[in-house]
Design a protein around this motif. Structure first.
Motif, mmCIF file in Angstrom:
data_model
loop_
_atom_site.group_PDB
_atom_site.id
_atom_site.type_symbol
_atom_site.label_atom_id
_atom_site.label_comp_id
_atom_site.label_asym_id
_atom_site.label_seq_id
_atom_site.Cartn_x
_atom_site.Cartn_y
_atom_site.Cartn_z
ATOM 1 N N TYR A 30 52.424 -19.500 3.850
ATOM 2 C CA TYR A 30 51.031 -19.617 4.297
ATOM 3 C C TYR A 30 50.827 -18.805 5.580
ATOM 4 N N PHE A 31 51.745 -18.915 6.525
ATOM 5 C CA PHE A 31 51.614 -18.210 7.810
ATOM 6 C C PHE A 31 51.605 -16.705 7.595
ATOM 7 N N ALA A 32 52.518 -16.201 6.732
ATOM 8 C CA ALA A 32 52.590 -14.760 6.501
ATOM 9 C C ALA A 32 51.305 -14.245 5.852
ATOM 10 N N SER A 33 50.820 -14.948 4.867
ATOM 11 C CA SER A 33 49.588 -14.501 4.218
ATOM 12 C C SER A 33 48.398 -14.624 5.158
ATOM 13 N N ALA A 34 48.408 -15.650 6.017
ATOM 14 C CA ALA A 34 47.308 -15.820 6.975
ATOM 15 C C ALA A 34 47.278 -14.679 7.981
ATOM 16 N N TRP A 51 41.346 -13.574 2.527
ATOM 17 C CA TRP A 51 42.049 -14.781 2.989
ATOM 18 C C TRP A 51 42.888 -15.393 1.838
ATOM 19 N N PRO A 52 44.073 -14.806 1.574
ATOM 20 C CA PRO A 52 44.951 -15.318 0.508
ATOM 21 C C PRO A 52 45.462 -16.744 0.747
ATOM 22 N N PRO A 53 45.580 -17.211 2.033
ATOM 23 C CA PRO A 53 46.135 -18.554 2.239
ATOM 24 C C PRO A 53 45.393 -19.675 1.499
ATOM 25 N N THR A 54 44.082 -19.494 1.247
ATOM 26 C CA THR A 54 43.355 -20.535 0.511
ATOM 27 C C THR A 54 43.977 -20.754 -0.869
ATOM 28 N N TRP A 69 50.525 -31.331 3.025
ATOM 29 C CA TRP A 69 49.452 -30.947 3.957
ATOM 30 C C TRP A 69 49.954 -30.617 5.365
ATOM 31 N N PRO A 70 51.013 -31.281 5.886
ATOM 32 C CA PRO A 70 51.468 -30.898 7.237
ATOM 33 C C PRO A 70 51.872 -29.432 7.328
ATOM 34 N N ALA A 71 52.451 -28.874 6.282
ATOM 35 C CA ALA A 71 52.857 -27.470 6.311
ATOM 36 C C ALA A 71 51.632 -26.573 6.416
ATOM 37 N N ALA A 76 48.478 -22.960 9.582
ATOM 38 C CA ALA A 76 47.127 -22.477 9.899
ATOM 39 C C ALA A 76 46.865 -22.548 11.395
ATOM 40 N N MET A 77 47.313 -23.629 12.039
ATOM 41 C CA MET A 77 47.085 -23.769 13.484
ATOM 42 C C MET A 77 47.829 -22.679 14.249
ATOM 43 N N ILE A 78 49.083 -22.424 13.914
ATOM 44 C CA ILE A 78 49.855 -21.407 14.626
ATOM 45 C C ILE A 78 49.263 -20.030 14.387
ATOM 46 N N ALA A 79 48.878 -19.741 13.133
ATOM 47 C CA ALA A 79 48.324 -18.428 12.818
ATOM 48 C C ALA A 79 47.040 -18.175 13.596
ATOM 49 N N ASN A 80 46.152 -19.147 13.707
ATOM 50 C CA ASN A 80 44.887 -18.962 14.428
ATOM 51 C C ASN A 80 45.088 -18.991 15.931
#
Length: 705
Positions: A30-34, A51-54, A69-71, A76-80
């Motif tokens: 998720y992080f890489a795609s974000a 936005w591929p992470p969706t 969901w925690p992942a 998402a939080m770290i990426a933003n």
């Protein structure tokens, strides 16, 4: 040896490691795609059209469950947080991204078949509707509202940013999620070279079309712009031929090439504004992906229906072939039946003709008596054959319905002993029937028929020694055994003796009458009664048949059996008997026998003729004996009822029929008449007459009292 409890912590540890490992892997993807998607943002650092992470998050929740969901939230939080804004805004955006995936997956699971959502057109439509109308707006609304609150986006740019964010999430969900879900949930199939080559071909075609229409390697001219419509060709190919999985994969290949070409200045969607260039790209991708997935699902459903129909047709053809074979075997069996029955019935008929010819010659008293005895024995043999045929007919017609009751087995044992005492004595055999006080639960009549057939079979094949009938208790079952000292049954024939027309090979001197149906009837009756039967036999020493019957406690409240009176107790002499038969030979035979018994006989061929004879005689008959089938389609029941109506009273009646169908038996039972099947044993007829006269006189005595 370790205790099971010591293993539990180890199992929990591995489960915990697996859970954490899954979270880390999903979070990393998720992080890489974000980060890749955010790198393409232009209108705002956090609002990107790609936005591929969706799609990654939605597919992960569908495949692995809500617990991941925690992942999603953490990645998402770290990426933003590492891109723009503050930690607070990053947390808000991560919350929107997590809720988007959870809400979308929940609705897809509840409303659109979960991971099977791409298998049917209506489910694909629901999936698209959930992504476009519900899931994607959640992330866009929460994310941009938080950025607006914290002052990271100007109000005049809110609408454009929301549309960009929303379209990016919708495209990610519609293009990325189907590929991941379909490849992850696809069942393993045996490798098929043709299908593999077709899949490679459609993917290669999609790549070629994408490069021709959108690649920056080719100069973009106004004449090149319409080539983008060629993208529909590989999509149609995949949808019509390769199914939802390959259709989604082709859409992903085209999406990747289109985005790459637009980003590098190629293709018909390129403009000076990157964000404005990507928005039509997203609409293009949505417009080719959703209809293609709908079409592929519809084709897949139709193919499954066709395959089911094909399998049903094959199964139907198989059943038709089996049924045809069964009918052919049945016809062959019927032909064999008629051939065997014709042969075996001709034997006693031939003997009867010879005996009758002897009677026409001058014979001494002793010779005449002996010839008459042989005629009677031949008649009994024919009677036994006809009884076997009648039993088979009833079994095939399904008219034998067990009437399960509780009764003492001693009654049947006594009947067996009485039936075969004379036959065994004539053959010089010993017959021993050991009494038993057990009570059983079965159909007395059908069980009697089984025992009669077993003992009859033993008497037929036993040349010396004897037959023993006895009982053994086995728990709550009674084991009735029939032993004989006959020739025995070879091991290779034990499975065949219960078949129709099967007769164990025996010396010529033991070749007595019979159709080979006795044990076949035993097998059919024991299946009807759900009783178990087994066989033990040694060649040269004899055989033992045993049948197991459920036992019950002795019914002390039951009425004790009343011994039948001796025939002489109710004499038939002087009784007026009306005989109705449309065959003159039957009238003569029945009338002649009754006349010898001292009865006064009136014979007629129909009910009308009977009424005329009775009117002339002006006497009410004591008994009516009528054939069931009479001339002009009339029945004996109708004749009896008309005579009863003429005399205004119920006259005892006996119906006689050569028809083994269920209808005569049912009609006679409904009217309360006794039905005897031809050929009728004279002693059986006399016994029934005695019973009717006894019952009638008993009722008259009761009324007089």
């Amino acid at each position: 040896m370790s205790h099971p409890r010591s293993v539990a912590p180890e199992i929990d540890f591995y489960r915990g490691v697996s859970y954490v490992g899954g979270l880390v892997a999903i979070g990393a993807i998720y992080f890489a795609s974000a980060k890749g998607g955010l790198a393409l943002a232009s209108i705002h650092p956090s609002a990107t059209p790609i936005w591929p992470p969706t799609g990654v998050a939605l597919a992960a929740v569908l495949l692995r469950g809500y617990w991941i969901w925690p992942a999603i939230f953490t990645a998402a939080m770290i990426a933003n947080a590492t891109t723009a804004g503050s930690v607070a805004s990053a947390i808000a955006i991560a919350t929107g991204n997590s809720l988007e995936a959870l809400a979308g997956a929940y609705l897809i699971n509840r409303w659109s078949s979960g991971c099977s959502t791409f298998a049917r057109p209506n489910s694909v439509a629901k999936f698209a509707l959930i992504c476009v109308v519900i899931a994607a707006p959640i992330s866009a609304s929460i994310g941009l509202t938080s950025l607006s609150i914290f002052g990271y986006i100007e109000p005049r740019n809110f609408a454009d940013a929301w549309v960009t964010w929303w379209l990016g999430d919708v495209t990610g969900a519609l293009v990325i999620a189907p590929v991941i879900v379909l490849w992850a949930s696809d069942h393993h199939h045996v490798f098929n070279r043709h299908e593999f080559l077709e899949t490679v071909g459609v993917l290669a075609t999609a790549a070629a079309v994408g490069l021709i229409a959108f690649s920056p390697l080719i100069e973009q001219t106004p004449g090149r712009d319409p080539l983008g419509f060629l993208a529909i060709l590989p999509m149609l190919w995949a949808a019509l031929r390769r199914g939802p999985r390959d259709t989604a994969t082709v859409a992903l290949v085209l999406a990747g090439i289109t985005i790459w070409g637009t980003l590098t200045g190629g293709g018909p969607f390129t403009t000076t504004n990157p964000n404005a260039s990507f928005l039509p790209v997203l609409m293009f991708l949505i417009s080719i992906t959703v209809p293609s997935l709908l079409l592929s699902a519809d084709v897949a459903v139709r193919k499954k229906a066709e395959e089911s129909l094909r399998r049903a047709q094959i199964e139907l053809e198989r059943k038709v072939a089996e049924r045809t074979q069964e009918l052919e075997l049945a016809n062959a069996a019927k032909s064999r039946f008629f051939a065997m029955a014709s042969h075996d019935l001709r034997q006693p008929l031939h003997a009867l003709g010879l005996f009758v010819a002897q009677l026409r010659m001058p014979l001494k008293t002793r010779e005449r008596t002996k010839t008459v005895e042989r005629i009677d024995a031949t008649r009994k043999e024919m009677d036994e054959m006809f009884n076997s045929l009648l039993d088979i007919s009833r079994l095939d017609a399904g008219t034998l319905i067990p009437k399960i009751t509780e009764f003492p087995i001693v009654r049947l044992l006594q009947k067996v002993e009485t039936t075969f005492r004379q036959a065994t004595r004539e053959k010089g055999l010993r017959l021993r029937v050991r009494p038993s006080n057990a009570w059983v639960r079965s159909d007395a009549m059908l069980l009697e028929r089984i025992l009669i057939n077993l003992v009859s079979n033993a008497v037929r094949y036993t040349l010396q020694g004897g037959i023993l009938v006895g009982c053994r208790r086995r728990g709550d079952m009674l084991r009735i055994e029939v032993w004989d000292s006959g020739p025995g049954i070879p091991e290779d024939q034990k499975q065949n003796i219960f078949g129709e027309f099967f007769q164990v090979s025996a010396p010529v001197r033991n070749r007595t009458g019979g159709l080979g149906l006795g044990l076949f009837i035993v097998e059919r009756l024991r299946l009807l009664l759900n009783h178990q039967i087994d066989l033990a036999s040694t060649v040269g020493r004899g055989s033992r048949f045993a049948i197991l019957i459920p036992t019950v406690d002795e019914c002390v409240t039951s009425t004790p059996p009343v011994d039948s009176p001796h025939p002489g107790a109710f004499a038939v002499e002087g009784k007026v008997i009306l005989v109705i038969a449309d065959a003159a030979i039957v009238q003569e035979g029945t009338g002649g026998l009754l006349d010898k018994w001292g009865c006064s006989v009136l014979a007629a061929g129909s009910d009308e003729a009977a009424l005329v004879r009775l009117a002339k005689r002006e006497q009410r008959p004591d008994l009516i004996i009528s054939d069931y089938h009479l001339a002009s389609g009339k029945t004996g029941i109708r004749a009896i009822e008309q005579i009863n109506a003429a005399f205004g009273s119920s006259i005892p009646a006996i119906l006689i029929s050569g028809d083994t169908a269920a209808e005569p038996l049912r009609d006679a039972r409904d009217k309360g008449y006794i039905l005897l099947h031809k050929p009728v044993d004279p002693m059986r007829l006399r016994a029934v007459m005695h019973e009717l006269f006894r019952d009638h006189e008993g009722r008259d005595t009761g009324r007089a009292l």
